[in-house]
Design a protein around this motif. Structure first.
Motif, PDB file in Angstrom:
ATOM      1  N   ASN A  58       0.686  -1.125  -0.013  1.00  0.00           N
ATOM      2  CA  ASN A  58       0.193  -0.124  -0.118  1.00  0.00           C
ATOM      3  C   ASN A  58       0.956   1.101  -0.011  1.00  0.00           C
ATOM      4  O   ASN A  58       1.432   1.466   0.906  1.00  0.00           O
ATOM      5  CB  ASN A  58      -0.808  -0.124   1.239  1.00  0.00           C
ATOM      6  CG  ASN A  58      -1.951  -1.034   1.183  1.00  0.00           C
ATOM      7  OD1 ASN A  58      -2.687  -1.340   0.442  1.00  0.00           O
ATOM      8  ND2 ASN A  58      -1.978  -1.564   2.230  1.00  0.00           N
ATOM      9  N   TRP A  59       0.800   2.024  -0.924  1.00  0.00           N
ATOM     10  CA  TRP A  59       1.404   3.243  -1.069  1.00  0.00           C
ATOM     11  C   TRP A  59       0.472   4.471  -0.961  1.00  0.00           C
ATOM     12  O   TRP A  59      -0.259   4.499  -1.494  1.00  0.00           O
ATOM     13  CB  TRP A  59       2.233   3.428  -2.532  1.00  0.00           C
ATOM     14  CG  TRP A  59       3.209   2.403  -2.829  1.00  0.00           C
ATOM     15  CD1 TRP A  59       3.053   1.202  -3.197  1.00  0.00           C
ATOM     16  CD2 TRP A  59       4.828   2.764  -2.389  1.00  0.00           C
ATOM     17  NE1 TRP A  59       4.180   0.487  -3.307  1.00  0.00           N
ATOM     18  CE2 TRP A  59       5.362   1.438  -3.001  1.00  0.00           C
ATOM     19  CE3 TRP A  59       5.306   3.732  -2.358  1.00  0.00           C
ATOM     20  CZ2 TRP A  59       6.773   1.347  -2.989  1.00  0.00           C
ATOM     21  CZ3 TRP A  59       6.785   3.602  -2.162  1.00  0.00           C
ATOM     22  CH2 TRP A  59       7.404   2.143  -2.540  1.00  0.00           C
ATOM     23  N   ILE A  60       0.924   5.328  -0.073  1.00  0.00           N
ATOM     24  CA  ILE A  60       0.104   6.238   0.594  1.00  0.00           C
ATOM     25  C   ILE A  60       0.828   7.618   0.322  1.00  0.00           C
ATOM     26  O   ILE A  60       1.858   7.702   1.076  1.00  0.00           O
ATOM     27  CB  ILE A  60      -0.365   6.080   1.980  1.00  0.00           C
ATOM     28  CG1 ILE A  60      -1.122   4.656   2.096  1.00  0.00           C
ATOM     29  CG2 ILE A  60      -1.203   7.114   2.395  1.00  0.00           C
ATOM     30  CD1 ILE A  60      -1.382   4.536   3.529  1.00  0.00           C
ATOM     31  N   ASN A  61       0.267   8.457  -0.526  1.00  0.00           N
ATOM     32  CA  ASN A  61       1.019   9.807  -0.841  1.00  0.00           C
ATOM     33  C   ASN A  61       0.242  10.737   0.239  1.00  0.00           C
ATOM     34  O   ASN A  61      -1.012  11.092   0.258  1.00  0.00           O
ATOM     35  CB  ASN A  61       0.791  10.163  -2.107  1.00  0.00           C
ATOM     36  CG  ASN A  61       1.480  11.472  -2.483  1.00  0.00           C
ATOM     37  OD1 ASN A  61       1.498  12.590  -1.908  1.00  0.00           O
ATOM     38  ND2 ASN A  61       2.028  11.305  -3.848  1.00  0.00           N
ATOM     39  N   LEU A  77      -0.638   8.329   7.893  1.00  0.00           N
ATOM     40  CA  LEU A  77      -0.018   7.497   8.928  1.00  0.00           C
ATOM     41  C   LEU A  77      -0.914   6.751   9.498  1.00  0.00           C
ATOM     42  O   LEU A  77      -0.855   5.385   9.622  1.00  0.00           O
ATOM     43  CB  LEU A  77       0.770   8.253  10.186  1.00  0.00           C
ATOM     44  CG  LEU A  77       1.876   9.140   9.523  1.00  0.00           C
ATOM     45  CD1 LEU A  77       2.529   9.986  10.473  1.00  0.00           C
ATOM     46  CD2 LEU A  77       3.014   8.033   9.037  1.00  0.00           C
ATOM     47  N   ASP A  78      -2.241   6.892  10.146  1.00  0.00           N
ATOM     48  CA  ASP A  78      -3.139   6.083  10.513  1.00  0.00           C
ATOM     49  C   ASP A  78      -3.685   5.102   9.480  1.00  0.00           C
ATOM     50  O   ASP A  78      -3.941   3.908   9.745  1.00  0.00           O
ATOM     51  CB  ASP A  78      -4.345   6.891  11.128  1.00  0.00           C
ATOM     52  CG  ASP A  78      -4.010   7.775  12.299  1.00  0.00           C
ATOM     53  OD1 ASP A  78      -2.756   7.471  12.800  1.00  0.00           O
ATOM     54  OD2 ASP A  78      -4.615   8.649  12.648  1.00  0.00           O
ATOM     55  N   ALA A  79      -3.982   5.489   8.141  1.00  0.00           N
ATOM     56  CA  ALA A  79      -4.259   4.662   7.340  1.00  0.00           C
ATOM     57  C   ALA A  79      -3.153   3.523   6.972  1.00  0.00           C
ATOM     58  O   ALA A  79      -3.458   2.336   6.991  1.00  0.00           O
ATOM     59  CB  ALA A  79      -4.545   5.278   5.892  1.00  0.00           C
ATOM     60  N   ALA A  80      -1.985   3.939   6.990  1.00  0.00           N
ATOM     61  CA  ALA A  80      -0.838   2.825   7.157  1.00  0.00           C
ATOM     62  C   ALA A  80      -1.052   1.988   8.190  1.00  0.00           C
ATOM     63  O   ALA A  80      -0.839   0.447   7.818  1.00  0.00           O
ATOM     64  CB  ALA A  80       0.465   3.642   6.916  1.00  0.00           C
ATOM     65  N   TYR A  81      -1.056   2.228   9.299  1.00  0.00           N
ATOM     66  CA  TYR A  81      -1.102   1.350  10.255  1.00  0.00           C
ATOM     67  C   TYR A  81      -2.521   0.674  10.344  1.00  0.00           C
ATOM     68  O   TYR A  81      -2.429  -0.795  10.383  1.00  0.00           O
ATOM     69  CB  TYR A  81      -1.225   2.147  11.620  1.00  0.00           C
ATOM     70  CG  TYR A  81      -1.527   1.407  12.884  1.00  0.00           C
ATOM     71  CD1 TYR A  81      -0.736   0.418  13.356  1.00  0.00           C
ATOM     72  CD2 TYR A  81      -2.718   1.471  13.835  1.00  0.00           C
ATOM     73  CE1 TYR A  81      -0.726  -0.485  14.589  1.00  0.00           C
ATOM     74  CE2 TYR A  81      -2.849   0.807  14.753  1.00  0.00           C
ATOM     75  CZ  TYR A  81      -1.889  -0.154  15.312  1.00  0.00           C
ATOM     76  OH  TYR A  81      -2.030  -0.828  16.300  1.00  0.00           O
ATOM     77  N   SER A  82      -3.580   1.104   9.870  1.00  0.00           N
ATOM     78  CA  SER A  82      -4.918   0.258   9.699  1.00  0.00           C
ATOM     79  C   SER A  82      -4.562  -0.736   8.697  1.00  0.00           C
ATOM     80  O   SER A  82      -5.156  -1.945   8.824  1.00  0.00           O
ATOM     81  CB  SER A  82      -5.993   1.319   9.241  1.00  0.00           C
ATOM     82  OG  SER A  82      -6.281   1.866  10.416  1.00  0.00           O
ATOM     83  N   ALA A  83      -3.766  -0.485   7.568  1.00  0.00           N
ATOM     84  CA  ALA A  83      -3.444  -1.323   6.636  1.00  0.00           C
ATOM     85  C   ALA A  83      -2.577  -2.507   6.962  1.00  0.00           C
ATOM     86  O   ALA A  83      -2.463  -3.731   6.448  1.00  0.00           O
ATOM     87  CB  ALA A  83      -2.915  -0.778   5.487  1.00  0.00           C
ATOM     88  N   GLY A  84      -1.920  -2.454   7.958  1.00  0.00           N
ATOM     89  CA  GLY A  84      -1.168  -3.555   8.643  1.00  0.00           C
ATOM     90  C   GLY A  84       0.160  -3.434   8.111  1.00  0.00           C
ATOM     91  O   GLY A  84       1.198  -3.654   8.756  1.00  0.00           O
ATOM     92  N   SER A  85       0.532  -2.851   7.106  1.00  0.00           N
ATOM     93  CA  SER A  85       1.800  -2.519   6.468  1.00  0.00           C
ATOM     94  C   SER A  85       1.534  -1.779   5.238  1.00  0.00           C
ATOM     95  O   SER A  85       0.822  -1.969   4.441  1.00  0.00           O
ATOM     96  CB  SER A  85       2.381  -3.861   5.793  1.00  0.00           C
ATOM     97  OG  SER A  85       3.949  -3.725   5.455  1.00  0.00           O
ATOM     98  N   ALA A  86       2.313  -0.387   5.027  1.00  0.00           N
ATOM     99  CA  ALA A  86       2.246   0.194   4.115  1.00  0.00           C
ATOM    100  C   ALA A  86       3.359   1.194   4.171  1.00  0.00           C
ATOM    101  O   ALA A  86       4.028   1.701   4.996  1.00  0.00           O
ATOM    102  CB  ALA A  86       0.819   1.185   4.309  1.00  0.00           C
TER     103      ALA A  86
END
Length: 611
Positions: free
Chosen positions: A102-105, A129-138
Motif C-alpha cells: 500500500n503506497w500512501i501519498n 499514517l493512521d491509514a498505513a497502520y490500519s492496513a497492517g503494512s504500508a
C-alpha cells in the motif's frame, strides 16, 4: 588444401577425412579475419581422466557438509519453507514487504497535505499514517521538493515505512516531530510496543529558536521511541534540535540508525542545563524518560549507529554528545549490544560518545574531533549517589581517530572503587593533539590498551590509575608533554613492547601499587627518567628494556627510589648513549635485585648495560 564452405546459417556440411600421409595435423576455421585451429580430441580418454582425478571438493560427504554449512547464511544458500519459498528472516528488508504494498501519498486528495512550509499539515499527514497502520503494512510517501509544516508530534506506528527523500518536515510550533506510539499507548512493557517502522530519507527540522530564527523554545525530542522493536532510520537528516535529542531510544531493541546526518543543537533551557544532551540517547524505560509506556526499566538492546555525521547546522552548533547515555536503572540492568561504527563526530559540547551502564559494545572506525570533553568516555553512576554499583563491561574501542579533544582525554575510563568497568579494550586507535592525557583509565579491572598511536598530548600519552592488571602493550607514544606512560597505584599489570619517542617527563612511571612489570620497551629521548619506580612501589619487574638518551639531557636512564621495595631490575640496555656520570642509573630501592642470582646485595648497575 581442401576447403569447406559454410552455408547461410554458418553450418558446414558433414565430411570425413582427408586421409593423408603423413597424418593430418590441423584443421582451421577461417572467420574472415583470423584462423582458429580445431584440435582432435579423444572424448573417451578425457572422460576417463576426469573420472579418475581427485574431486577438488573432496569426498561426496564433505561436499554435502559444505553445502549444509552455507544454508541460511549471508551470501550462502537460502533455506526454503514447505512451499519452496524463502524464509522471511533471510529476505532483505525491502523484500519483506508484502507482494502488494500500500503506497500512501500524503498529498493525495484523500489526505490533502499542502507541503507549502506554512500550512499546518499535521492532521493530513497523521491521517495518512493512521491509514498505513490500519492496513497492517504500508509506505507513506512525502513527495520530494516540498516542505511539510507540522505543529505537533506525528505518531508513526507498526508496519509503517516513511519515504521522504528530498522532502522536509519542519516544526512550526513548540513541539517535536514524531513519536513511535500514541498518547493512549500507556500499557506497553518490555519490547511489546510498535514494531517494523522505517524512516527513509528526508530533512526533519525541529526548528529550534536561536534568538532570531526558529519557533521551538521547549526541550523536545525530534523522534521519541518507547518499548519499540525493529526500527530503522536510513538516510535521514535531523536538524536544529531544541534542548533534547534527535533520536531518543527508550527501552527499545533492534534499532538501526544508518547513513544519517545530525546537524545543529540549541540548549534552550532557562538555566542552560542541557549541554550534555545526546543526538542519539540510549535510555532505559524509567520515570522522566519521556515515554507514555510502562516505566518498567526496560533497557535498550541491539542498537547500531553507523556511517552517520554529527555536527553543526547552518545556524546552530553541535550537540552535547553524539551518542550515549546518562541514566541507569539498578545494579544488574545494562544497555547491551551497542555498536557505534564508522561515524564522523564533530564539535560536541561534551563527549563524542558516552558509554554509561553499557555491556557488550563496540565503538569502532569513527573519526572524532573538536569535542568539548573526551572523544569516548566509559563510565557509570557514582555508587554513593545512586545507591547501587553498576559499571560498564566488555567494551571494545577500536580503530578510531581522535583529534583536538578540549580539556580532557580523548579516550577515558572513569570507574569507582566499588564499581570498576571490566574488560575494556582500547585497540589500534590514533590520538593526536590532546589538551590533556591521550588515554586515561581510572578504577578499571583488566583494561587492555594495545597498539594505539598517541602523540602530541599536553600531559601523558597513557595513564592508568587505581586499576587492577592493566595491560599496556604495543603502543607508540611520541612527544608527550609529561610522563609518556604512567601506572599509578595499580595492582598487577604489564607495560610491554611499547615505543616511547620523546617526552618532557618520564618514559615509563610506576608510582605506588604492586607487581607491575615493565618489559621490552624502547624509550628514546625523554627529559626526566627513562623508567622510574617510586612512591612505595612494591615488587616491580623492570626487565629487558632499551633506553636511549638520543642527545637529550635526561635526568636518569633507570631511576628506582628508596621507597620502592623488592623490585627486580635486570637485562636493561642503556648502552651507546654516552650517559654523563651519575645519570645512567640511580638504583636506590630497598632489597632490589639486579641479577638473576637473586641477590639483594649486587653492586649497581648489576646485570644491566650502561655506557
Amino acid at each position: 588444401m581442401v576447403e569447406l564452405v559454410a552455408d547461410g546459417d554458418g553450418l558446414i556440411p558433414e565430411f570425413y577425412g582427408p586421409d593423408t600421409e603423413p597424418p593430418l595435423e590441423r584443421l582451421y576455421v577461417d572467420f574472415g579475419g583470423a584462423r582458429v585451429a580445431l584440435l582432435p580430441t579423444d572424448i573417451g580418454s578425457r572422460l576417463a581422466e576426469h573420472l579418475s582425478a581427485a574431486d577438488p571438493h573432496g569426498t561426496l560427504e564433505a561436499s554435502r557438509l559444505e553445502l549444509e554449512g552455507q544454508k541460511g547464511t549471508p551470501n550462502g544458500i537460502a533455506n526454503l519453507d514447505e512451499n519452496a519459498k524463502l524464509l522471511e528472516e533471510q529476505l532483505p528488508d525491502v523484500a519483506r514487504m508484502p507482494a502488494t504494498v500500500n503506497w500512501i501519498n500524503v498529498m493525495a486528495p484523500t489526505y490533502g497535505a499542502k507541503g507549502d512550509g506554512v500550512t499546518d499539515d499535521r492532521a493530513a499527514i497523521q491521517a495518512a499514517l493512521d491509514a498505513a497502520y490500519s492496513a497492517g503494512s504500508a509506505v507513506v510517501v512525502f513527495p520530494a521538493g516540498y516542505t511539510f509544516a507540522i505543529a505537533d508530534y506525528l505518531h508513526i506506528l507498526s508496519g509503517t515505512t516513511v519515504i521522504a527523500y528530498g522532502a522536509t518536515i519542519k516544526g512550526i510550533a513548540d513541539r517535536g516531530l514524531a513519536k513511535f506510539y500514541r498518547n493512549t499507548d500507556t500499557g506497553f512493557t518490555g519490547y511489546s510496543g510498535h514494531s517494523r517502522i522505517r524512516i527513509l530519507g528526508g530533512v526533519w527540522d525541529v526548528n529550534a529558536f536561536d534568538g532570531t530564527e526558529g519557533t521551538v523554545t521547549s526541550v523536545v525530542d525530534a523522534f521519541l521511541l518507547g518499548h519499540n522493536d525493529n526500527v530503522v532510520f536510513d538516510g535521514v537528516t535531523v536538524r536544529n534540535v531544541s534542548g533534547a535529542h534527535a533520536i531518543d531510544i527508550v527501552g527499545s531493541r533492534n534499532v538501526r540508525v544508518l547513513n544519517c546526518q545530525f546537524e545543529g543543537f540549541k540548549d534552550n533551557t532557562p538555566d542552560a542545563s542541557s549541554s550534555f544532551r545526546e543526538a542519539i540517547q540510549i535510555d532505559f524505560a524509567i520515570q522522566d524518560s519521556g515515554i507514555n509506556g510502562s516505566f518498567d526499566g526496560t533497557p535498550c538492546k541491539n542498537v547500531t549507529v553507523q556511517n552517520c555525521f554529527f555536527g553543526a547546522s547552518a545556524r546552530l552548533g553541535g550537540f552535547g554528545r553524539a551518542v550515549g547515555s546518562h541514566t541507569s536503572k539498578d545494579a544488574t540492568t545494562y544497555a547491551e549490544d551497542i555498536k557505534i561504527l564508522g561515524n564522523r563526530i564533530e564539535s560536541t559540547l561534551q563527549e563524542g560518545v558516552r558509554a554509561y551502564a553499557w555491556k557488550t559494545a563496540i565503538i569502532a572506525d569513527n573519526t572524532v574531533s573538536g569535542t568539548g570533553s573526551a572523544g569516548v568516555v566509559i563510565t557509570g553512576p557514582d555508587p554513593v549517589a545512586a545507591g547501587y554499583a553498576i559499571a560498564c563491561q566488555d567494551i571494545t574501542v577500536r580503530g578510531n581517530i581522535f583529534a583536538a579533544a578540549g580539556g580532557s582525554s580523548p579516550l577515558r575510563v572513569i570507574g569507582f572503587a566499588t564499581a570498576q568497568p571490566k574488560d575494556i579494550r582500547f585497540v589500534s586507535n590514533s590520538v593526536t593533539a590532546s589538551g590533556s592525557t591521550g588515554i586515561y583509565v581510572s578504577y578499571a579491572a583488566s583494561p587492555k590498551i594495545n597498539d594505539n598511536h598517541v602523540r602530541n598530548c599536553s600531559t601523558s600519552s597513557i595513564y592508568a590509575i587505581n586499576c587492577t592488571i592493566p595491560m599496556i602493550s604495543g603502543n607508540q607514544c611520541a612527544a608527550s608533554g609529561g610522563t609518556s606512560i604512567g601506572v599509578d597505584n595499580c595492582t598487577g599489570g604489564h607495560v610491554s613492547n611499547n615505543v616511547v619517542d620523546g617526552s618532557n617527563g618520564h618514559g615509563v612511571l610506576i608510582s605506588g601499587g604492586s607487581n607491575v612489570s615493565v618489559t621490552d620497551n624502547r624509550i628514546v629521548g625523554v627529559v626526566s627518567s627513562g623508567i622510574r619506580a617510586t612512591t612505595n612501589t612494591k615488587n616491580a619487574r623492570i626487565i629487558g628494556n632499551v633506553i636511549l638518551r638520543n642527545g637529550v639531557a635526561a635526568a636518569y636512564g633507570l631511576d628506582v627510589t628508596a621507597s620502592a621495595t623488592d623490585c627486580l631490575i635486570i637485562d636493561n640496555d642503556l648502552s651507546g648513549s654516552a650517559w654523563p656520570a651519575g645519570t645512567g642509573y640511580r638504583l636506590q630501592g630497598t632489597r632490589q635485585i639486579l641479577d638473576w642470582s637473586g641477590s639483594t646485595t649486587t653492586v649497581v648497575p648489576g646485570q644491566n648495560l650502561v655506557s
